[in-house]
Motif scaffolding. Sequence first.
Motif, PDB file in Angstrom:
ATOM      1  N   THR A   1       1.095  -1.134  -0.042  1.00 50.45           N
ATOM      2  CA  THR A   1       0.148   0.132   0.550  1.00 50.45           C
ATOM      3  C   THR A   1       0.693   1.448   0.346  1.00 50.45           C
ATOM      4  OG1 THR A   1      -0.382  -0.514   2.705  1.00 50.45           O
ATOM      5  CG2 THR A   1      -2.027  -1.288   0.470  1.00 50.45           C
ATOM      6  N   HIS A   2       1.925   1.177   0.107  1.00 53.98           N
ATOM      7  CA  HIS A   2       3.038   2.195   0.268  1.00 53.98           C
ATOM      8  C   HIS A   2       3.099   2.895  -1.638  1.00 53.98           C
ATOM      9  CE1 HIS A   2       5.956  -0.652  -1.652  1.00 53.98           C
ATOM     10  NE2 HIS A   2       6.528  -0.344  -2.331  1.00 53.98           N
ATOM     11  N   LYS A   3       2.589   2.020  -2.544  1.00 56.68           N
ATOM     12  CA  LYS A   3       2.230   2.136  -3.887  1.00 56.68           C
ATOM     13  C   LYS A   3       0.942   2.370  -4.427  1.00 56.68           C
ATOM     14  CE  LYS A   3       5.163  -1.763  -4.871  1.00 56.68           C
ATOM     15  NZ  LYS A   3       6.360  -1.667  -6.248  1.00 56.68           N
ATOM     16  N   ALA A   4       0.189   1.970  -3.985  1.00 59.13           N
ATOM     17  CA  ALA A   4      -1.399   2.085  -4.322  1.00 59.13           C
ATOM     18  C   ALA A   4      -2.750   1.614  -2.799  1.00 59.13           C
ATOM     19  CB  ALA A   4      -1.831   1.816  -5.208  1.00 59.13           C
ATOM     20  N   ASN A   5      -3.778   1.636  -3.203  1.00 57.87           N
ATOM     21  CA  ASN A   5      -4.864   0.668  -2.279  1.00 57.87           C
ATOM     22  C   ASN A   5      -6.174   0.553  -2.990  1.00 57.87           C
ATOM     23  OD1 ASN A   5      -6.207   3.610  -1.076  1.00 57.87           O
ATOM     24  ND2 ASN A   5      -4.657   3.576   0.029  1.00 57.87           N
ATOM     25  N   ILE A   6      -6.930   0.421  -2.657  1.00 58.69           N
ATOM     26  CA  ILE A   6      -7.840  -0.093  -3.280  1.00 58.69           C
ATOM     27  C   ILE A   6      -8.541   1.501  -3.140  1.00 58.69           C
ATOM     28  CG2 ILE A   6     -10.779  -1.133  -2.984  1.00 58.69           C
ATOM     29  CD1 ILE A   6      -8.927  -3.643  -2.494  1.00 58.69           C
ATOM     30  N   ALA A   7      -8.759   2.445  -2.321  1.00 57.46           N
ATOM     31  CA  ALA A   7      -9.572   3.107  -1.851  1.00 57.46           C
ATOM     32  C   ALA A   7      -8.911   4.406  -3.369  1.00 57.46           C
ATOM     33  CB  ALA A   7      -9.436   4.041  -1.003  1.00 57.46           C
ATOM     34  N   THR A   8      -7.200   4.812  -2.940  1.00 58.77           N
ATOM     35  CA  THR A   8      -6.899   5.319  -3.770  1.00 58.77           C
ATOM     36  C   THR A   8      -7.044   5.493  -5.712  1.00 58.77           C
ATOM     37  OG1 THR A   8      -4.936   5.385  -3.323  1.00 58.77           O
ATOM     38  CG2 THR A   8      -4.887   5.966  -2.732  1.00 58.77           C
ATOM     39  N   GLU A   9      -7.167   4.155  -5.823  1.00 56.90           N
ATOM     40  CA  GLU A   9      -6.897   3.705  -7.411  1.00 56.90           C
ATOM     41  C   GLU A   9      -8.254   3.223  -7.500  1.00 56.90           C
ATOM     42  OE1 GLU A   9      -3.147   4.311  -7.985  1.00 56.90           O
ATOM     43  OE2 GLU A   9      -3.933   4.557  -6.276  1.00 56.90           O
ATOM     44  N   SER A  10      -9.365   2.831  -6.966  1.00 60.85           N
ATOM     45  CA  SER A  10     -10.755   3.153  -7.324  1.00 60.85           C
ATOM     46  C   SER A  10     -11.455   4.136  -7.989  1.00 60.85           C
ATOM     47  CB  SER A  10     -11.818   2.491  -6.095  1.00 60.85           C
ATOM     48  OG  SER A  10     -11.665   3.225  -5.581  1.00 60.85           O
ATOM     49  N   LYS A  11     -10.516   5.779  -6.286  1.00 59.05           N
ATOM     50  CA  LYS A  11     -11.508   6.604  -6.759  1.00 59.05           C
ATOM     51  C   LYS A  11     -10.637   7.369  -8.439  1.00 59.05           C
ATOM     52  CE  LYS A  11     -11.614  10.907  -3.688  1.00 59.05           C
ATOM     53  NZ  LYS A  11     -10.932  11.675  -2.596  1.00 59.05           N
ATOM     54  N   ALA A  12      -9.319   6.943  -8.804  1.00 59.93           N
ATOM     55  CA  ALA A  12      -8.940   7.347 -10.267  1.00 59.93           C
ATOM     56  C   ALA A  12      -9.868   6.765 -10.996  1.00 59.93           C
ATOM     57  CB  ALA A  12      -7.367   6.497 -10.072  1.00 59.93           C
ATOM     58  N   ALA A  13      -9.951   5.181 -10.883  1.00 59.42           N
ATOM     59  CA  ALA A  13     -10.819   4.205 -11.928  1.00 59.42           C
ATOM     60  C   ALA A  13     -12.090   4.979 -12.221  1.00 59.42           C
ATOM     61  CB  ALA A  13     -10.867   3.079 -11.028  1.00 59.42           C
ATOM     62  N   VAL A  14     -12.673   5.826 -11.235  1.00 61.06           N
ATOM     63  CA  VAL A  14     -14.347   6.464 -10.879  1.00 61.06           C
ATOM     64  C   VAL A  14     -14.461   7.347 -12.618  1.00 61.06           C
ATOM     65  CG1 VAL A  14     -15.951   7.265  -9.920  1.00 61.06           C
ATOM     66  CG2 VAL A  14     -14.703   4.929  -9.776  1.00 61.06           C
TER      67      VAL A  14
END
Length: 446
Positions: A70-83
Amino acid sequence: MTKSTLIKNAKIVNEKSIFKGDVLIENEFIVKIADEISISENVEVIDASGKYLIPGMIDDQVHFREPGLTHKANIATESKAAVAGGITSFIEMPNTVPQATTQNLLEDKFEIASKTSYANYSFMFGGTNDNLEELLKTNPKNVAGIKLFLGSSTGNMLVDNEEVLEKIFSSTKMLISVHCEDEATIRRNTEKFKAEYGDDIPLKYHPIIRSEEACYLSSSKAIELAKKTGARLHVFHLSTEKETHLFRNDIPLEEKQITAEVCVHHLWFTDADYEKKGTLIKWNPAVKTQKDKEGLWKALLDDRIDIIATDHAPHTLEEKENVYTKAPSGGPLVQHAVTAVFEKVKEGIISIEKAVEKMCHNPAKIFKVEKRGFIKEGFYADLVLIDPAQNWTVSKENILYKCGWSPFEGVEFSSKITHTFVNGNLIYNNGTFNEEIKGKRLLFNR
């Protein structure tokens, strides 16, 4: 209490046609599509004049790095970017820490997503050389599929025991997705260049190390095995023109037992870009030649390739700045994939209808996703509005990935996503997010 939203005057793109019309959403679902729907009380109205309305993209291959990386990414940050990028559903890969190679570890990821994902989600179960019994417990109705690495992209998830591989292909009716690169070829090529350059191998040799031969050898072997066993095979991220000839376009998609995907970066970049972009465009499989890129586009347009995806795989800039042998492969793409494809629409390379087929309809068909991927009455309202006349430039200031960079930095796009609905909820609206509502676990008609 019913929550209603009316999208008016949109250019609706669905099932090979574009038509001007209105879409009425009630709670989670599309309830009416018509040339004109009259406005009633207690309905929120969005005027979509001049904008395209498409189904949300279903991205069948992402790495969101949670848990363990999670130093690279996490489900919250990347799903937000995806949306924000018009992706309303994603299928995430098993190579996290720990790897999703038991049913309990797989369910742990679903649990995290239920609390933090802005988009709808599913996760693949990871096959290894020794977890067949656990693999066979995978529920086809609420898990997207099985993922096998036939090249060492992720260390000990490499499945290199041919007897085990045949057993997996023979034993499960679930869709098996594969990363195809021949490990022995890659090792041999790597040693050759290390002997000459040490660890600091020039990036231009990446597509020669992870060569056309390595890709073709592995993908042709996987296809041969699928034909022998009757397995349902889906080959991820094709990168060579040669591989495209392994796939059929003479039968309907619904009848295909073997399907293929191409990723945005292989449709956008070539080996000529290594000089400027360096390790930022180091992917496995490698970005290859102009001839390969043209061959991938041709196969996508004539339906030998079925899906456009991202293989979103973020790393920190610090990690990427290492020398060749230590710089990880992969890059972040979910925020910019749809707009990048729309740029190719503007260039006349692909039609909007075809782009929607490859990003939205076909993933829903191939994975048998329940009530998503189309603009249809009775389907979930996973919808995206795109303004085709709004220029914007990718920059550090507007990147949403946790890693904070994009291979598209400095690119000016001429279309912009303005609204994204997930399950009828307006989650993204011109840069503003509704952070209260989360996505749903995808279900599959199997």
